[in-house]
Design a protein around this motif. Sequence first.
Motif, mmCIF file in Angstrom:
data_model
loop_
_atom_site.group_PDB
_atom_site.id
_atom_site.type_symbol
_atom_site.label_atom_id
_atom_site.label_comp_id
_atom_site.label_asym_id
_atom_site.label_seq_id
_atom_site.Cartn_x
_atom_site.Cartn_y
_atom_site.Cartn_z
ATOM 1 N N GLY A 133 -34.545 66.251 37.269
ATOM 2 C CA GLY A 133 -34.673 64.976 38.101
ATOM 3 C C GLY A 133 -34.620 63.892 37.123
ATOM 4 O O GLY A 133 -34.035 62.957 37.378
ATOM 5 N N THR A 134 -35.714 64.109 36.347
ATOM 6 C CA THR A 134 -35.781 62.882 35.284
ATOM 7 C C THR A 134 -34.660 62.845 34.319
ATOM 8 O O THR A 134 -34.212 61.692 33.976
ATOM 9 N N ALA A 135 -34.151 63.853 34.012
ATOM 10 C CA ALA A 135 -32.885 63.670 33.045
ATOM 11 C C ALA A 135 -31.574 62.989 33.724
ATOM 12 O O ALA A 135 -30.886 62.137 33.210
ATOM 13 N N LYS A 136 -31.407 63.359 35.249
ATOM 14 C CA LYS A 136 -30.496 62.732 35.916
ATOM 15 C C LYS A 136 -30.895 61.017 35.917
ATOM 16 O O LYS A 136 -29.739 60.365 35.709
ATOM 17 N N ASP A 137 -32.081 60.852 36.224
ATOM 18 C CA ASP A 137 -32.463 59.358 36.329
ATOM 19 C C ASP A 137 -32.054 58.703 34.990
ATOM 20 O O ASP A 137 -31.739 57.616 34.980
ATOM 21 N N LEU A 138 -32.516 59.285 33.783
ATOM 22 C CA LEU A 138 -32.352 58.782 32.577
ATOM 23 C C LEU A 138 -30.937 58.723 32.512
ATOM 24 O O LEU A 138 -30.306 57.705 31.694
ATOM 25 N N SER A 139 -30.160 59.489 32.505
ATOM 26 C CA SER A 139 -28.734 59.556 32.423
ATOM 27 C C SER A 139 -27.855 58.400 33.005
ATOM 28 O O SER A 139 -26.962 57.819 32.637
ATOM 29 N N ASP A 140 -28.305 58.312 34.225
ATOM 30 C CA ASP A 140 -27.979 57.320 35.476
ATOM 31 C C ASP A 140 -28.034 56.021 34.920
ATOM 32 O O ASP A 140 -27.086 55.051 34.744
ATOM 33 N N SER A 141 -29.326 55.788 34.182
ATOM 34 C CA SER A 141 -29.546 54.612 33.764
ATOM 35 C C SER A 141 -29.031 54.101 32.496
ATOM 36 O O SER A 141 -28.701 53.115 32.182
ATOM 37 N N MET A 142 -28.732 55.209 31.512
ATOM 38 C CA MET A 142 -28.119 55.098 30.359
ATOM 39 C C MET A 142 -26.541 54.598 30.382
ATOM 40 O O MET A 142 -25.905 53.816 29.927
ATOM 41 N N LEU A 143 -25.975 55.305 31.482
ATOM 42 C CA LEU A 143 -24.620 55.014 31.875
ATOM 43 C C LEU A 143 -24.384 53.634 32.590
ATOM 44 O O LEU A 143 -23.521 52.929 32.106
ATOM 45 N N LYS A 144 -25.342 53.346 33.349
ATOM 46 C CA LYS A 144 -25.343 51.805 33.721
ATOM 47 C C LYS A 144 -25.422 50.735 32.831
ATOM 48 O O LYS A 144 -24.673 49.657 32.792
ATOM 49 N N ASN A 145 -26.361 50.941 31.739
ATOM 50 C CA ASN A 145 -26.481 50.116 30.802
ATOM 51 C C ASN A 145 -25.279 50.035 29.618
ATOM 52 O O ASN A 145 -24.927 48.926 29.071
ATOM 53 N N MET A 146 -24.700 51.174 29.324
ATOM 54 C CA MET A 146 -23.609 51.210 28.631
ATOM 55 C C MET A 146 -22.397 50.601 29.213
ATOM 56 O O MET A 146 -21.638 49.629 28.686
ATOM 57 N N ARG A 147 -22.354 50.763 30.782
ATOM 58 C CA ARG A 147 -21.313 49.997 31.385
ATOM 59 C C ARG A 147 -21.520 48.478 31.181
ATOM 60 O O ARG A 147 -20.639 47.702 31.087
ATOM 61 N N ARG A 148 -22.729 47.951 31.364
ATOM 62 C CA ARG A 148 -23.274 46.730 31.261
ATOM 63 C C ARG A 148 -22.862 45.861 30.061
ATOM 64 O O ARG A 148 -22.257 44.963 29.799
ATOM 65 N N ALA A 149 -23.099 46.714 28.632
ATOM 66 C CA ALA A 149 -22.769 46.285 27.445
ATOM 67 C C ALA A 149 -21.269 46.053 27.448
ATOM 68 O O ALA A 149 -20.854 45.180 26.937
ATOM 69 N N SER A 150 -20.632 47.258 27.799
ATOM 70 C CA SER A 150 -19.128 47.166 27.641
ATOM 71 C C SER A 150 -18.436 45.868 28.424
ATOM 72 O O SER A 150 -17.461 45.302 27.920
ATOM 73 N N LYS A 151 -18.996 45.769 29.669
ATOM 74 C CA LYS A 151 -18.505 44.712 30.563
ATOM 75 C C LYS A 151 -18.771 43.190 29.774
ATOM 76 O O LYS A 151 -18.102 42.585 29.665
ATOM 77 N N LEU A 152 -19.825 43.009 29.065
ATOM 78 C CA LEU A 152 -20.274 41.894 28.310
ATOM 79 C C LEU A 152 -19.481 41.508 27.121
ATOM 80 O O LEU A 152 -18.889 40.724 26.830
ATOM 81 N N LEU A 153 -19.165 42.706 26.604
ATOM 82 C CA LEU A 153 -18.201 42.718 25.367
ATOM 83 C C LEU A 153 -16.654 42.174 25.794
ATOM 84 O O LEU A 153 -16.168 41.610 25.223
ATOM 85 N N SER A 154 -16.573 42.864 26.975
ATOM 86 C CA SER A 154 -15.129 42.458 27.641
ATOM 87 C C SER A 154 -15.118 41.106 27.719
ATOM 88 O O SER A 154 -13.897 40.341 27.636
ATOM 89 N N ILE A 155 -16.055 40.563 28.655
ATOM 90 C CA ILE A 155 -16.227 38.996 28.854
ATOM 91 C C ILE A 155 -15.947 38.152 27.632
ATOM 92 O O ILE A 155 -15.429 37.403 27.454
ATOM 93 N N PHE A 156 -16.998 38.621 26.670
ATOM 94 C CA PHE A 156 -17.006 37.963 25.396
ATOM 95 C C PHE A 156 -15.502 37.760 24.761
ATOM 96 O O PHE A 156 -15.272 36.678 24.001
ATOM 97 N N LYS A 157 -15.011 38.923 24.745
ATOM 98 C CA LYS A 157 -13.622 38.977 24.083
ATOM 99 C C LYS A 157 -12.687 37.841 24.642
ATOM 100 O O LYS A 157 -11.626 37.485 24.088
ATOM 101 N N GLN A 158 -12.772 37.614 25.887
ATOM 102 C CA GLN A 158 -11.919 36.634 26.591
ATOM 103 C C GLN A 158 -11.991 35.376 25.947
ATOM 104 O O GLN A 158 -11.074 34.329 26.139
ATOM 105 N N VAL A 159 -13.173 34.974 25.222
ATOM 106 C CA VAL A 159 -13.504 33.556 24.735
ATOM 107 C C VAL A 159 -12.446 33.425 23.602
ATOM 108 O O VAL A 159 -11.737 32.373 23.296
ATOM 109 N N ALA A 160 -11.754 34.659 22.838
ATOM 110 C CA ALA A 160 -10.807 34.634 21.844
ATOM 111 C C ALA A 160 -9.472 34.861 22.472
ATOM 112 O O ALA A 160 -9.399 36.226 22.609
ATOM 113 N N VAL A 161 -8.626 33.850 23.017
ATOM 114 C CA VAL A 161 -7.775 34.520 23.728
ATOM 115 C C VAL A 161 -6.471 34.423 23.151
ATOM 116 O O VAL A 161 -5.302 34.664 23.488
#
Length: 275
Positions: A77-105
């Motif tokens: 149960g704990t491992a699943k919660d931690l994995s879900d949290s890690m995936l969510k944060n990696m997606r957030r970081a990926s989204k931020l990088l994607s948005i930031f890349k749009q500054v250089a168009v």
Amino acid sequence: MTKAPSKSNSDSSMPESYEPASIETVSGLVAGVSHEINTPLGVNIGNCTLLIELLNEVSNKYNTGSLDAQTFTEFMGTAKDLSDSMLKNMRRASKLLSIFKQVAVKNTDEANLLEKVDIAELINDFVTAHSVHAKDSQISFKVMIPPGAEAVTYPSVITQILTALTSNTLIHGLGIGKLESCEITISLAPAGDGYQLTFADNGVGVEEDILHKVFDPFFTTRRGAGNAGLGLSIVLNLVKEMLQSNIHYESQPDSGFKIAFKIHNLAHYTPEGDS
């Protein structure tokens, strides 16, 4: 209307405060990127550290024959919660990088395709697409574009600008529980070699003391809601670097936000102090 910050390449036309202001902006941009990316990465480091500790604990119990069903179930149960949290944060970081890349168009293939564009058709297609993909949106559109308005420009860039401005209205124009709906008016008027496009909403507007900051990278009044504060910064960069224009804007509390820029005919356009 207020004119957004300029990026002139002529040293003689730069105000004395230009270079310090640029250094300050770059410093703020670097600090903003570091903070926004480090937050999800820091959380993931903590999650990974805890998961490794739990794995070692379960492994030791398994090897010694003391691992019982309850301990293993709790670990899963704990491992699943931690994995879900890690995936969510990696997606957030990926989204931020994607948005930031749009500054250089400038280096994106699609953004570099000049086309002869029917501006009314382009904007109406954008509005239709938004309505299809956001059927329950609190945003409505009023398009005031004369027929026959054409220019050689970057259609994908204009669409990206409209998307970012609409997103900005959706996030900020309604306020927090202040308005149930908001209308966006997109209008076009002849201007020099092309047209001036005006994007105006009737939302809650922007306070005077922060109005001058709205184009600063990573400036947002809704950071707690997960916004990075890059939307209008991207718009400014697209307008100036790709459309070779300047942004003019105005707003007052409870009177909406208005932004305008020129769509030049870029087939033979040479910048000469665009206003």
